[in-house]
Enzyme design. Structure first.
Site, mmCIF file in Angstrom:
data_model
loop_
_atom_site.group_PDB
_atom_site.id
_atom_site.type_symbol
_atom_site.label_atom_id
_atom_site.label_comp_id
_atom_site.label_asym_id
_atom_site.label_seq_id
_atom_site.Cartn_x
_atom_site.Cartn_y
_atom_site.Cartn_z
ATOM 1 N N HIS A 1 63.320 23.300 34.871
ATOM 2 C CA HIS A 1 63.208 22.352 36.118
ATOM 3 C C HIS A 1 62.540 20.984 35.697
ATOM 4 O O HIS A 1 61.028 21.069 35.761
ATOM 5 C CB HIS A 1 62.285 23.116 37.126
ATOM 6 C CG HIS A 1 62.172 22.341 38.534
ATOM 7 N ND1 HIS A 1 61.850 23.045 39.762
ATOM 8 C CD2 HIS A 1 62.424 21.094 38.776
ATOM 9 C CE1 HIS A 1 61.991 22.024 40.634
ATOM 10 N NE2 HIS A 1 62.184 20.722 40.184
ATOM 11 N N HIS B 1 63.203 16.671 35.819
ATOM 12 C CA HIS B 1 64.218 15.493 36.586
ATOM 13 C C HIS B 1 63.977 14.533 35.360
ATOM 14 O O HIS B 1 63.141 13.666 35.136
ATOM 15 C CB HIS B 1 63.417 15.020 37.547
ATOM 16 C CG HIS B 1 63.310 16.044 38.827
ATOM 17 N ND1 HIS B 1 64.222 15.927 39.703
ATOM 18 C CD2 HIS B 1 62.398 16.954 38.961
ATOM 19 C CE1 HIS B 1 63.993 17.025 40.700
ATOM 20 N NE2 HIS B 1 62.877 17.579 40.185
ATOM 21 N N ARG C 1 65.998 11.651 35.030
ATOM 22 C CA ARG C 1 66.225 10.301 35.649
ATOM 23 C C ARG C 1 67.297 9.656 35.038
ATOM 24 O O ARG C 1 67.485 8.560 35.319
ATOM 25 C CB ARG C 1 65.018 9.446 35.382
ATOM 26 C CG ARG C 1 63.746 10.111 35.899
ATOM 27 C CD ARG C 1 63.615 10.405 37.307
ATOM 28 N NE ARG C 1 62.412 10.823 37.773
ATOM 29 C CZ ARG C 1 62.004 11.538 38.936
ATOM 30 N NH1 ARG C 1 63.120 11.899 39.745
ATOM 31 N NH2 ARG C 1 60.959 11.455 39.532
ATOM 32 N N ASN D 1 69.052 14.999 41.361
ATOM 33 C CA ASN D 1 68.816 14.048 42.295
ATOM 34 C C ASN D 1 68.434 12.570 41.324
ATOM 35 O O ASN D 1 67.858 11.776 41.381
ATOM 36 C CB ASN D 1 67.457 14.213 43.129
ATOM 37 C CG ASN D 1 66.088 14.627 42.270
ATOM 38 O OD1 ASN D 1 66.473 14.954 41.044
ATOM 39 N ND2 ASN D 1 65.038 14.103 42.694
ATOM 40 N N HIS E 1 64.535 23.523 46.759
ATOM 41 C CA HIS E 1 63.424 22.977 47.306
ATOM 42 C C HIS E 1 63.229 23.224 48.534
ATOM 43 O O HIS E 1 63.826 22.696 49.392
ATOM 44 C CB HIS E 1 63.263 21.422 46.823
ATOM 45 C CG HIS E 1 62.100 20.779 47.406
ATOM 46 N ND1 HIS E 1 61.252 19.949 46.372
ATOM 47 C CD2 HIS E 1 61.237 20.710 48.435
ATOM 48 C CE1 HIS E 1 60.348 19.527 47.185
ATOM 49 N NE2 HIS E 1 60.313 19.956 48.213
ATOM 50 N N HIS F 1 59.060 25.714 42.538
ATOM 51 C CA HIS F 1 57.707 25.176 42.366
ATOM 52 C C HIS F 1 56.811 25.695 43.804
ATOM 53 O O HIS F 1 56.538 24.892 44.609
ATOM 54 C CB HIS F 1 57.717 23.614 42.480
ATOM 55 C CG HIS F 1 58.830 22.903 43.424
ATOM 56 N ND1 HIS F 1 58.997 23.353 44.782
ATOM 57 C CD2 HIS F 1 59.505 21.922 43.314
ATOM 58 C CE1 HIS F 1 59.827 22.624 45.362
ATOM 59 N NE2 HIS F 1 60.281 21.570 44.277
ATOM 60 N N ASP G 1 58.940 21.081 36.875
ATOM 61 C CA ASP G 1 59.137 20.032 37.871
ATOM 62 C C ASP G 1 58.741 18.585 37.331
ATOM 63 O O ASP G 1 58.040 17.783 37.869
ATOM 64 C CB ASP G 1 58.417 20.205 39.203
ATOM 65 C CG ASP G 1 59.117 19.496 40.214
ATOM 66 O OD1 ASP G 1 60.124 18.829 39.957
ATOM 67 O OD2 ASP G 1 58.686 19.301 41.405
ATOM 68 N N HIS H 1 57.517 9.056 37.057
ATOM 69 C CA HIS H 1 57.555 7.667 37.606
ATOM 70 C C HIS H 1 56.532 6.976 36.915
ATOM 71 O O HIS H 1 55.498 7.396 36.312
ATOM 72 C CB HIS H 1 56.963 7.949 39.164
ATOM 73 C CG HIS H 1 57.738 8.760 40.289
ATOM 74 N ND1 HIS H 1 58.944 8.347 40.658
ATOM 75 C CD2 HIS H 1 57.554 10.105 40.557
ATOM 76 C CE1 HIS H 1 59.476 9.459 41.433
ATOM 77 N NE2 HIS H 1 58.668 10.575 41.266
#
Ligand code: DOR
Ligand code: ZN
Ligand code: ZN
Length: 422
Positions: free
Chosen positions: A63, A65, A67, A97, A182, A206, A288, A292
């Site tokens: 899991h 991200h 980007r 995503n 999710h 999660h 997860d 950012h």
């Protein structure tokens, strides 16, 4: 041939490995001098003396991200995979995503190309279910065996992938194998119901709280809801184990930084998650990893935090505090992820398996973000200044040393896409 000498396994037994090309060739409680001499007659033998350090299969984090494409100011496959390699994660799975979302076969193929050019660890992909109904793309992707999992978002979070249309949700379950969700609160009940009535497997991402984990554990224990045809799996994150509202509310900075979906809960929830985890009721730890930039986090509430760089070290520290067994860490972070995603020949130390191997120093005391560099492009970690005991010191991916004693190898090869079985 690479010889990993004088290691210990998670049970504390002596273990030594011979690695040939990208695979584990032989495992022994200790090779004799004669055996080693015989090998050296025919082959050049590179020796790494582990001096009693603990050897484990590399972590598989299903899991993350990363980007890329589209949001690469926060992370990309190069920086994200370096963060993985440093910390002992030899395989990551990327979530859909991104921009564009990974909801067409073409977008998936484009993403694979980017990862193959940049990632220094192994990688896999969860295809995405779209709010605009991409059932035809899901069918294409599964038929072509380009992925075997589909991720859907049933609550609002970062990205534009929330699906509210019940018919689309049912159809995703009908036309997929394992569906990762999710899902928060009542959406967990919905997901369990769809899985039972239409689905072929449910993986709840999660899970943050006692209340929500109880829902999933009840489904797991119910022989009608959890069957061979439509199994139910539970994932927890390090942040829902180690952080809580109290820590979040303790400083103005934390109030902004420690925001994610699902949000942090109470200390009691931490405790319930730990208890279930130690009872063997939780299937995996997934981070997860959702980087950012700190400027974005401090400016306005932005959901997500980095995780791959600290997950194993936090768990090793928990082991040193007597909170969890090493065997359990290995199960939750390597064996179970490989089994649930049906990954071929990874996730275990076994002859014939890919040599994704790490060594950890259980006694190493260090301070996060002080005694190490942050490799993630986002440049921060929620665990900065945490004093931990236990650290990854050697990462081998597909038989090649990628990271050793706080340094990356100079000639890095790229990782491979995971293969999966039916
Ligand atoms: O906090 C989160 N951040 N939760 C998610 O589900 C998505 C993630 C992200 O992509 O930033
Ligand atoms: Zn999520
Ligand atoms: Zn996520």
């Amino acid at each position: 041939m690479l010889y990993l000498k004088d290691g210990k396994d998670v049970h504390g037994n002596k273990i030594e490995l011979l690695i040939l090309n990208d695979k584990i060739d032989k495992i022994s409680e200790g090779f004799s001098e004669e055996e080693i001499k015989n090998i050296e007659k025919n082959e050049k033998l590179e020796i790494i003396d582990l001096k009693g350090k603990t050897v484990m299969p590399g972590v598989i984090d299903v899991h993350t991200h990363m980007r890329e494409p589209g949001i690469t100011a926060k992370e990309d496959f190069a920086t994200g995979s370096r963060a993985c390699a440093k910390a002992g994660v030899t395989t990551f799975y990327d979530m859909p995503n991104t921009i564009p979302t990974t909801t067409t076969l073409e977008a998936l193929k484009d993403k694979k190309k980017l990862a193959s050019e940049k990632s220094i660890v192994n990688y896999g992909f969860h295809f995405g279910g779209s709010r605009n109904n991409n059932i035809d793309e899901i069918k294409k992707v599964l038929e072509a065996k380009e992925a075997n999992t589909v991720k859907i978002f049933m609550n609002v979070t970062t990205g534009e992938m929330l699906i509210e249309d019940e018919d689309i949700l049912k159809n995703v379950f009908k036309n997929s194998k394992l569906v990762l969700v999710h899902a928060e609160n009542e959406m967990i009940d919905k997901a369990v119901e769809y899985n039972k009535n239409y689905g072929n497997g449910l993986y709840v991402c999660h899970i943050p709280s006692k209340e929500e984990l109880k829902k999933v554990l009840e489904a797991k224990k119910n022989s009608e809801l959890n069957t061979e045809k439509h199994p139910v799996y539970a994932e927890v994150t390090p942040h829902h184990l180690f952080l809580n509202e109290e820590i979040r509310e303790s400083t103005d900075r934390n109030k902004m930084l420690l925001r994610m979906k699902p949000e942090l809960r109470t200390k009691k929830d931490n405790e319930f998650l730990w208890e279930a985890l130690n009872n063997g009721e939780v299937d995996t730890i997934g981070t997860d990893h959702a980087p950012h930039l700190i400027s974005e986090k401090l400016e306005k509430i932005t959901f997500g935090m980095p995780g791959v760089e600290t997950s194993l070290a936090l768990m090793l520290n928990a082991y040193n505090e007597g909170k969890v067994k090493l065997e359990m860490i290995q199960k939750l972070m390597s064996e179970n992820p490989a089994r649930i995603m049906k990954i071929s020949k990874r996730g275990k130390l076994e002859e014939g398996y890919y040599a994704d191997v790490i060594a950890v120093d259980l006694d190493k005391e260090w301070i996060v973000g002080v005694d190490d560099t942050i490799e993630s492009k986002c440049g921060w970690t929620p665990y900065e200044n945490w004093k931990l005991k236990g650290k990854n010191v050697l990462t081998i991916v597909n038989g090649k040393v990628v990271y050793q004693n706080n340094k990356f190898n100079d000639n890095l090869e790229n990782g491979k896409e995971v293969e999966f079985y039916e």
